[in-house]
Design an enzyme around this catalytic site. Structure first.
Site, mmCIF file in Angstrom:
data_model
loop_
_atom_site.group_PDB
_atom_site.id
_atom_site.type_symbol
_atom_site.label_atom_id
_atom_site.label_comp_id
_atom_site.label_asym_id
_atom_site.label_seq_id
_atom_site.Cartn_x
_atom_site.Cartn_y
_atom_site.Cartn_z
ATOM 1 N N HIS A 66 -0.237 2.510 4.028
ATOM 2 C CA HIS A 66 -0.340 1.281 3.001
ATOM 3 C C HIS A 66 0.386 1.870 1.719
ATOM 4 O O HIS A 66 0.451 0.914 0.641
ATOM 5 C CB HIS A 66 -1.859 1.387 2.531
ATOM 6 N N ASP B 108 4.796 0.853 -5.626
ATOM 7 C CA ASP B 108 3.300 0.227 -5.168
ATOM 8 C C ASP B 108 3.863 -0.244 -3.496
ATOM 9 O O ASP B 108 4.868 -0.797 -3.411
ATOM 10 C CB ASP B 108 2.990 -0.827 -5.825
HETATM 11 C C1 GDG Z 1 -3.376 0.326 -1.630
HETATM 12 C C2 GDG Z 1 -1.733 0.502 -2.013
HETATM 13 C C3 GDG Z 1 -1.469 -2.072 -0.993
HETATM 14 C C4 GDG Z 1 -9.303 -4.360 -8.475
HETATM 15 N N1 GDG Z 1 -10.171 -4.535 -9.297
HETATM 16 C C5 GDG Z 1 -11.125 -5.064 -8.709
HETATM 17 C C6 GDG Z 1 -11.007 -5.598 -7.571
HETATM 18 N N2 GDG Z 1 -9.582 -4.897 -7.306
HETATM 19 C C7 GDG Z 1 -9.236 -5.341 -6.115
HETATM 20 C C8 GDG Z 1 -8.054 -6.308 -6.267
HETATM 21 C C9 GDG Z 1 -7.055 -5.928 -4.735
HETATM 22 C C10 GDG Z 1 -7.391 -4.595 -4.684
HETATM 23 O O1 GDG Z 1 -8.529 -4.183 -5.302
HETATM 24 C C11 GDG Z 1 -6.244 -3.486 -5.167
HETATM 25 O O2 GDG Z 1 -5.116 -3.947 -4.208
HETATM 26 P P1 GDG Z 1 -3.533 -3.345 -4.316
HETATM 27 O O3 GDG Z 1 -2.886 -3.838 -3.322
HETATM 28 O O4 GDG Z 1 -3.379 -3.888 -5.950
HETATM 29 O O5 GDG Z 1 -3.723 -1.633 -4.643
HETATM 30 P P2 GDG Z 1 -4.395 -0.384 -3.967
HETATM 31 O O6 GDG Z 1 -5.846 -0.193 -4.317
HETATM 32 O O7 GDG Z 1 -3.687 0.767 -4.711
HETATM 33 O O8 GDG Z 1 -4.130 -0.316 -2.488
HETATM 34 C C12 GDG Z 1 -1.230 -1.204 -2.262
HETATM 35 C C13 GDG Z 1 -2.960 -1.828 -0.375
HETATM 36 O O9 GDG Z 1 -3.233 -0.587 -0.374
HETATM 37 C C14 GDG Z 1 -3.329 -2.780 0.810
HETATM 38 O O10 GDG Z 1 -2.444 -2.227 1.803
HETATM 39 O O11 GDG Z 1 -1.110 -3.598 -1.494
HETATM 40 O O12 GDG Z 1 0.233 -1.085 -2.448
HETATM 41 O O13 GDG Z 1 -1.456 1.177 -2.978
HETATM 42 O O14 GDG Z 1 -7.545 -6.575 -3.848
HETATM 43 O O15 GDG Z 1 -8.347 -7.461 -6.193
HETATM 44 N N3 GDG Z 1 -11.779 -6.149 -6.744
HETATM 45 C C15 GDG Z 1 -12.921 -6.407 -7.223
HETATM 46 N N4 GDG Z 1 -13.377 -5.996 -8.778
HETATM 47 C C16 GDG Z 1 -12.355 -5.450 -9.487
HETATM 48 O O16 GDG Z 1 -12.672 -5.211 -10.740
HETATM 49 N N5 GDG Z 1 -13.752 -7.203 -6.551
#
Ligand code: GDG
Length: 463
Positions: A158, A366
């Protein structure tokens, strides 16, 4: 149809709406993927036990059986907080300055991967497909093969895969990458990370990479390809049209009193570039005095990984920086940064995205970044907002119509905010439509199907 066995570090049941909290991208994507398959999700419960017993706790939730184990405090220190989050996470995000190399971490990582293998092996039937996730469990397939499992096994990373020149700073890097050859399919988020992997295989392991994605090292052949992850578009669009989202939209718009909202939503992690983002926004306020008090930045940043010191430091630094910027620029009726250290439910988030004219998604590195895709999905098609996106996020390779910036450059961030504020409706719609098509069509269902098809032996990559 074969069963699908998903194995990841944590098994997270979807949180009920409104509960908030930082549900990571992996959890969001996998709970969506598993809803359709008969199968099993195996991983660490998140609980600590005095002594590891290998006892499995089975649960059934919305058609998915989860099987979890507890780990010992030493496992959590060495494997999770240690090797996974102090060694591999920074290194794979190109931060060799933050990566810690400690023999006990590496030992703990091996031990926990063995414990996973030992416990999950008896649950796997001969024609099950096994899909292992992320940097915590890279050597797991090799461990399962040692126990005689002949199954088709796939791995999806990921996060980014670092360039060879950085990866060689990891002691025993060769063993780690060699262990990946126990898989049948290896998936990366983008062509860029795939290229780094292929480069390492050719340069460090003397392997050969065919144009069809097959990688050969010695007598092993593995299919390696890019499968960019998407959001659960259907679920997210429903959340965006819900009553809860409308209420959140109204709440944010009412409190904005006609000002433009710039939104950021990120786990509190140094890879997300929050400090650089605040400094870029500060530069914008300096350079465009006329815009001061006409905009504000809403940064939602739920804390993550409290046990790792670097996360404590980043929290303190950001508290201080946001306080400093607010002190410097605020007036009696305007605060430039609303910095919120709490999580929100998905409907709230969708409403906040839609109410925001601009999203600042500027990670320093990322794997993909799902927030960028969620922002696009939540927009009003008649009057969409503008996405400002780091060119170092995997998502930038798909969302080419965002305003792409170098997240380290204050000037670029400042210019992009200014440009976004001036952007005519016609250009906003044109850019949004192209991005929306990609987010809608290449969603999490498409991602999972592409990967599972390859795992079944019908090697089709995600492009
Ligand atoms: C890893 C990789 C890759 C955040 N704050 C809240 C909340 N979130 C949710 C967001 C989004 C998720 O968390 C974060 O996803 P990301 O993709 O931005 O980042 P990582 O957690 O670092 O994930 C990344 C991912 O895996 C998938 O393969 O894209 O590059 O680092 O969905 O919305 N959700 C809620 N409340 C919050 O306050 N409900």
């Amino acid at each position: 149809m074969s069963r699908l066995i998903v194995i990841s570090n944590r098994v997270a049941a979807p949180k009920p709406e409104g509960e908030g909290g930082a549900q990571g991208g992996l959890a969001v994507a996998l709970s969506a993927a598993l809803r359709e398959y008969r199968g099993l999700w195996f991983g660490w419960s998140g609980n600590v036990t005095d002594q590891f017993t290998g006892q499995i706790n089975f649960q059934r939730h919305e058609g998915v059986t989860s099987a979890t184990i507890d780990l010992e405090p030493q496992d959590i220190d060495e494997y999770y907080n240690g090797y996974a989050n102090r060694t591999l996470w920074p290194l794979f995000h190109y931060r060799i300055d933050l990566a810690e190399y400690d023999r006990s971490f590496a030992g703990g990582y091996e031990r926990v991967n063995e414990r996973f293998a030992e416990t999950v092996a008896p649950l796997i039937e001969p024609d099950d497909l096994v899909w292992i996730h992320d940097y915590h469990l890279i050597p797991l397939a090799a461990q399962l093969r040692e126990r005689g499992l002949p199954n088709r096994m796939g791995f999806f990373l990921h996060i980014p895969f670092p360039p060879s020149r950085l990866l060689v700073s990891l002691p025993f890097h060769e063993g780690l990458v060699l262990s990946m050859l126990a898989y049948d399919v290896i998936g990366f988020q983008t062509e860029e990370w795939l290229e780094s992997f292929r480069h390492y295989v050719e340069r460090e392991l003397g392997g050969r990479c065919d144009p069809d994605g097959t990688v050969h090292v010695g007598d092993r052949s593995v299919h390696a390809a890019a499968y960019p992850i998407g959001i659960d578009y259907q679920e997210f669009s429903e959340a965006a049209n819900s009553e809860g989202a409308r209420a959140a939209f109204d709440r944010l718009r009412a409190s904005a009193t006609g000002r433009h909202t710039i939104i950021g939503v990120d786990r509190l992690d140094y890879s997300k570039g929050l400090e650089e983002r605040f400094l870029g926004y500060r530069r914008f306020l300096e350079e465009h005095e006329e815009c001061q008090s006409k905009v504000f930045l809403l940064q939602i940043a739920p804390p993550s990984r409290g046990e790792v010191d670097t996360y404590e430091i980043i929290r303190t630094d950001l508290d201080e920086l946001s306080g400093r910027i607010n002190g410097e620029f605020a007036s009696v009726d305007w605060v430039p940064i609303r910095y919120v250290n709490q999580g929100y439910g998905r409907e709230d988030l969708a409403g906040f995205y839609r109410a925001s004219e601009i999203a600042l998604v500027t990670p320093l590195r990322d794997g993909m970044n799902l927030v960028a895709k969620e922002y696009v999905a939540a927009q009003d098609p008649e009057n969409p907002g503008v996405l400002i996106l780091s060119r170092f996020a995997g998502a930038a390779l798909q969302l080419k119509d965002a305003l792409l910036v170098n997240p380290y450059s204050k000037e670029e961030i400042s210019d992009a905010i200014h440009r976004a504020l001036q952007m005519p409706l016609e250009e906003r719609v044109r850019r949004w439509q192209a991005m929306h098509e990609c987010v809608r069509d290449q969603d999490v269902v498409w991602w999972r199907r592409s990967f599972v098809e390859a795992l079944q032996g019908n090697a089709a990559d995600g492009n």
